[in-house]
Design an enzyme around this catalytic site. Structure first.
Site, PDB file in Angstrom:
ATOM      1  N   TYR A  89     -11.344  14.097  -5.605  1.00 24.31           N
ATOM      2  CA  TYR A  89     -10.885  13.437  -6.908  1.00 24.31           C
ATOM      3  C   TYR A  89      -9.715  14.331  -7.213  1.00 24.31           C
ATOM      4  O   TYR A  89      -8.762  14.119  -7.617  1.00 24.31           O
ATOM      5  CB  TYR A  89     -11.549  12.228  -8.048  1.00 24.31           C
ATOM      6  CG  TYR A  89     -10.752  11.799  -9.336  1.00 24.31           C
ATOM      7  CD1 TYR A  89      -9.412  11.465  -8.488  1.00 24.31           C
ATOM      8  CD2 TYR A  89     -11.136  12.072 -10.000  1.00 24.31           C
ATOM      9  CE1 TYR A  89      -8.786  10.301  -9.367  1.00 24.31           C
ATOM     10  CE2 TYR A  89     -10.277  11.835 -11.231  1.00 24.31           C
ATOM     11  CZ  TYR A  89      -8.890  11.075 -11.205  1.00 24.31           C
ATOM     12  OH  TYR A  89      -8.195   9.872 -11.599  1.00 24.31           O
ATOM     13  N   GLY A  90     -10.063  15.304  -8.093  1.00 26.26           N
ATOM     14  CA  GLY A  90      -9.693  16.585  -8.890  1.00 26.26           C
ATOM     15  C   GLY A  90      -8.577  16.893  -8.032  1.00 26.26           C
ATOM     16  O   GLY A  90      -7.823  17.533  -8.295  1.00 26.26           O
ATOM     17  N   ALA A 128      -7.097  16.315  -5.312  1.00 25.81           N
ATOM     18  CA  ALA A 128      -6.458  15.131  -4.944  1.00 25.81           C
ATOM     19  C   ALA A 128      -5.026  15.416  -6.214  1.00 25.81           C
ATOM     20  O   ALA A 128      -3.890  14.756  -6.325  1.00 25.81           O
ATOM     21  CB  ALA A 128      -6.983  13.946  -4.883  1.00 25.81           C
ATOM     22  N   LYS A 129      -6.070  15.410  -7.346  1.00 27.08           N
ATOM     23  CA  LYS A 129      -4.987  14.877  -8.716  1.00 27.08           C
ATOM     24  C   LYS A 129      -4.118  16.319  -8.677  1.00 27.08           C
ATOM     25  O   LYS A 129      -2.414  16.590  -9.462  1.00 27.08           O
ATOM     26  CB  LYS A 129      -5.459  14.905  -9.749  1.00 27.08           C
ATOM     27  CG  LYS A 129      -6.045  13.422 -10.073  1.00 27.08           C
ATOM     28  CD  LYS A 129      -4.588  12.333  -9.979  1.00 27.08           C
ATOM     29  CE  LYS A 129      -4.726  11.118 -10.237  1.00 27.08           C
ATOM     30  NZ  LYS A 129      -4.357   9.863  -9.397  1.00 27.08           N
ATOM     31  N   ASP A 174       0.860  -1.171   0.339  1.00 19.38           N
ATOM     32  CA  ASP A 174       0.331  -0.320  -0.485  1.00 19.38           C
ATOM     33  C   ASP A 174       1.255   1.075  -0.230  1.00 19.38           C
ATOM     34  O   ASP A 174       1.335   1.438   0.725  1.00 19.38           O
ATOM     35  CB  ASP A 174      -1.080   0.131   1.103  1.00 19.38           C
ATOM     36  CG  ASP A 174      -1.888   1.075   1.172  1.00 19.38           C
ATOM     37  OD1 ASP A 174      -1.543   1.866   0.566  1.00 19.38           O
ATOM     38  OD2 ASP A 174      -2.985   0.786   2.129  1.00 19.38           O
TER      39      ASP A 174
HETATM   40  N1  LIG Z   1      -9.430   5.852 -16.073  1.00 20.51           N
HETATM   41  C1  LIG Z   1      -9.492   6.979 -16.367  1.00 20.51           C
HETATM   42  O1  LIG Z   1     -10.606   7.090 -17.103  1.00 20.51           O
HETATM   43  C2  LIG Z   1      -8.454   7.484 -15.703  1.00 20.51           C
HETATM   44  C3  LIG Z   1      -8.920   9.304 -16.212  1.00 20.51           C
HETATM   45  C4  LIG Z   1      -7.797   9.836 -15.584  1.00 20.51           C
HETATM   46  C5  LIG Z   1      -7.468   9.235 -14.729  1.00 20.51           C
HETATM   47  N2  LIG Z   1      -6.647   8.290 -14.427  1.00 20.51           N
HETATM   48  C6  LIG Z   1      -6.045   7.616 -13.511  1.00 20.51           C
HETATM   49  O2  LIG Z   1      -4.790   6.905 -14.625  1.00 20.51           O
HETATM   50  C7  LIG Z   1      -4.148   5.885 -12.999  1.00 20.51           C
HETATM   51  C8  LIG Z   1      -4.697   4.700 -13.146  1.00 20.51           C
HETATM   52  O3  LIG Z   1      -6.127   4.030 -13.170  1.00 20.51           O
HETATM   53  P1  LIG Z   1      -6.676   2.997 -14.552  1.00 20.51           P
HETATM   54  O4  LIG Z   1      -7.425   3.691 -15.326  1.00 20.51           O
HETATM   55  O5  LIG Z   1      -5.598   2.409 -15.205  1.00 20.51           O
HETATM   56  O6  LIG Z   1      -7.568   2.445 -13.080  1.00 20.51           O
HETATM   57  P2  LIG Z   1      -7.231   1.332 -12.299  1.00 20.51           P
HETATM   58  O7  LIG Z   1      -7.413   0.044 -13.335  1.00 20.51           O
HETATM   59  O8  LIG Z   1      -8.353   1.167 -11.197  1.00 20.51           O
HETATM   60  O9  LIG Z   1      -5.642   1.556 -11.944  1.00 20.51           O
HETATM   61  C9  LIG Z   1      -5.006   1.650 -10.918  1.00 20.51           C
HETATM   62  C10 LIG Z   1      -4.196   1.259  -9.514  1.00 20.51           C
HETATM   63  O10 LIG Z   1      -3.507   1.737  -8.497  1.00 20.51           O
HETATM   64  C11 LIG Z   1      -3.285   0.530  -7.817  1.00 20.51           C
HETATM   65  N3  LIG Z   1      -3.534   1.300  -6.839  1.00 20.51           N
HETATM   66  C12 LIG Z   1      -4.720   2.226  -5.508  1.00 20.51           C
HETATM   67  N4  LIG Z   1      -4.180   2.045  -4.831  1.00 20.51           N
HETATM   68  C13 LIG Z   1      -3.021   2.182  -4.652  1.00 20.51           C
HETATM   69  C14 LIG Z   1      -2.923   1.835  -3.161  1.00 20.51           C
HETATM   70  N5  LIG Z   1      -2.694   2.806  -2.214  1.00 20.51           N
HETATM   71  N6  LIG Z   1      -1.254   1.472  -3.379  1.00 20.51           N
HETATM   72  C15 LIG Z   1      -0.941   1.196  -4.696  1.00 20.51           C
HETATM   73  N7  LIG Z   1      -1.221   0.856  -5.357  1.00 20.51           N
HETATM   74  C16 LIG Z   1      -2.331   1.468  -5.567  1.00 20.51           C
HETATM   75  C17 LIG Z   1      -5.028  -0.317  -8.099  1.00 20.51           C
HETATM   76  O11 LIG Z   1      -4.371  -1.762  -7.818  1.00 20.51           O
HETATM   77  P3  LIG Z   1      -4.687  -2.111  -5.834  1.00 20.51           P
HETATM   78  O12 LIG Z   1      -6.011  -1.918  -6.197  1.00 20.51           O
HETATM   79  O13 LIG Z   1      -4.576  -3.473  -5.968  1.00 20.51           O
HETATM   80  O14 LIG Z   1      -3.587  -1.647  -5.296  1.00 20.51           O
HETATM   81  C18 LIG Z   1      -5.079  -0.652  -9.637  1.00 20.51           C
HETATM   82  O15 LIG Z   1      -4.242  -1.687 -10.261  1.00 20.51           O
HETATM   83  C19 LIG Z   1      -4.820   6.311 -11.953  1.00 20.51           C
HETATM   84  O16 LIG Z   1      -4.252   7.565 -11.319  1.00 20.51           O
HETATM   85  C20 LIG Z   1      -6.448   7.198 -11.958  1.00 20.51           C
HETATM   86  O17 LIG Z   1      -6.803   7.894 -11.305  1.00 20.51           O
HETATM   87  C21 LIG Z   1      -7.443   7.396 -14.249  1.00 20.51           C
END
Ligand SMILES: NC(=O)c1ccc[n+]([C@@H]2O[C@H](COP(=O)([O-])OP(=O)(O)OC[C@H]3O[C@@H](n4cnc5c(N)ncnc54)[C@H](OP(=O)(O)O)[C@@H]3O)[C@@H](O)[C@H]2O)c1
Length: 248
Positions: A152-153, A155-156, A53
């Protein structure tokens, strides 16, 4: 030459696509996430895995130590894809008071989006290849125009001044620091197991290119920002969202 690459959140979605993309470049890739079983299922050639984590000091420190040992020293590329909207995180101990829910949403988002990126970066900043190291954050279009509740916004968005400060601090060491801001990206776990058709149409309908982003779209930009050709690009928030920021 093969680089040492760490990708957080590398077991799913954008992080997994990035793991494939860097491995295809011939790099050594370490993926980190909380669920060991998800990491182990990643079908990336030669990939190393570490479950932690990253929103905790102990988890970030352990991941940094694992990486340094596995790579025998320095880290060339650090990609921070760990994150999420917070809506899928457990809400244990949240009472009926609406303010409890607000506090939970903001602290959860800060922990999984901001702290995961900051703690691992700080644990590794003295161990990045110099010159040539790369730090890449995952921001979001939500950081530029809001996300519904602000949690969310916000934190980003916290990653933006961190990107700027690090770019200035690490530039003299030949290390670049950038953030990528996707819009709606499909085929990830971000929105849970499924999305209603109506919501999908609404989201895609707001994107000028007329399609959802894919994890490969984002991975391609991450690979470019990590390449020698992007060596003079630093302190940038690079939007990869089909113009979603502009709307339609
Ligand atoms: N999908 C979209 O539309 C979108 C748009 C803009 C930005 N993003 C950003 O892109 C990034 C990737 O997201 P994604 O879309 O690929 O979604 P995702 O498939 O949910 O990937 C997020 C990953 O982060 C890991 N994670 C979350 N909290 C964690 C923690 N405390 N420690 C370690 N690992 C952690 C999760 O795995 P575990 O749960 O196993 O830890 C998961 O593999 C994120 O930062 C997200 O905010 C996504």
């Amino acid at each position: 030459m093969a680089r040492n690459v760490i990708i957080t959140g590398g077991g799913t979605g954008i992080g997994l696509a990035a793991a494939h993309a860097f491995a295809a470049e011939g790099d050594r890739v370490l993926i980190v996430g909380r669920r060991a079983e998800v990491l182990q299922k990643a079908d990336v050639a030669g990939v190393l895995t570490h479950a932690a984590d990253l929103g905790t000091v102990q988890g970030a420190r352990g991941a940094a130590e694992f990486a340094r040992e596995a790579f025998g020293g320095t880290v060339d590329v650090l990609v921070h894809s760990a994150g999420g909207s917070g809506r899928l995180e457990p809400a244990e101990g949240v009472g009926d008071d609406p303010l409890d829910a607000v506090a939970h949403a903001w602290t959860t988002n800060f922990r999984i989006n901001t702290l995961t990126s900051v703690l691992l970066t700080e644990a590794l900043r003295e161990h990045l290849t110099s010159p040539g190291g790369r730090i890449l954050f995952l921001s979001s279009v939500a950081a530029l125009r809001g996300s519904g509740t602000g949690a969310y916004g916000g934190a980003k968005a916290a990653l933006h001044p961190y990107t700027f400060d690090l770019a200035k601090a690490l530039g003299p060491r030949g290390i670049t620091v950038n953030a990528v801001a996707p819009g709606y990206v499909e085929d990830t776990e971000f929105f849970g197991p499924s999305m209603p058709q109506e919501e999908y149409r609404r989201r895609v309908g707001a994107i000028p290119t007329g399609r959802a982003g894919t994890p490969d779209d984002i991975a391609a930009t991450l690979v470019w920002l990590a390449s020698p050709g992007a060596g003079h690009v630093t302190g940038q928030i690079v939007q990869v969202n089909g113009g979603e920021m502009l709307g339609r």
